[in-house]
Design an enzyme around this catalytic site. Sequence first.
Site, short mmCIF file in Angstrom:
data_model
loop_
_atom_site.label_atom_id
_atom_site.label_comp_id
_atom_site.label_asym_id
_atom_site.label_seq_id
_atom_site.Cartn_x
_atom_site.Cartn_y
_atom_site.Cartn_z
N TYR A 104 45.19 37.45 32.34
CA TYR A 104 45.66 38.89 32.61
C TYR A 104 45.22 39.32 33.98
CZ TYR A 104 41.04 40.85 31.82
OH TYR A 104 39.45 41.29 31.83
N CYS A 105 45.95 40.25 34.30
CA CYS A 105 45.67 40.90 35.60
C CYS A 105 46.08 42.51 35.46
CB CYS A 105 46.47 40.40 36.77
SG CYS A 105 48.35 40.62 36.56
N ARG A 106 46.00 43.35 36.28
CA ARG A 106 46.22 44.84 36.20
C ARG A 106 47.69 45.14 35.51
NH1 ARG A 106 46.15 47.21 41.34
NH2 ARG A 106 48.43 46.56 41.36
#
Length: 142
Positions: A104-106
């Site tokens: 995941y990222c932002r």
Amino acid sequence: MNIKQLFLFSSLLVSLMLMSCESQSQSQTTAQTASAAPSIPFENVDAPDFKKLMANPNTIVIDVRTPGEIAEGKIEGALEMDFYQPDFKNRIQTLDKDKTYLIYCRSGGRSQSACQMMNQMGFKSLYNLRAGFTDWEKTMDQ
């Protein structure tokens, strides 16, 4: 039948046989290509499904955001591997390819790129948090 006609007939017969062999070869190649279904590089999942996948014991969660983004909050237990760092690919290569990875990222873009990169490196079980940590916070805080 004279020699000229025999020669033309023979040439025509050989040409037809060659075209038939070439056509057969192409259809076999097409059938082989179709039967070798491409693997799906990764699966996009929403926050609730991501959380369910985290319960599997052979699963590793990776946060690919910057340290500044992580300082604002993260998923507990996630490995921190900043996608923008020059050693990112080298760090990924050290991971066990037999495990399942939840990335995941932002907002889902960098993690999608990380999943694509990992798939090209031979990782088989990859999941991307579709809308990233932003969605995780909204969904898990309810």
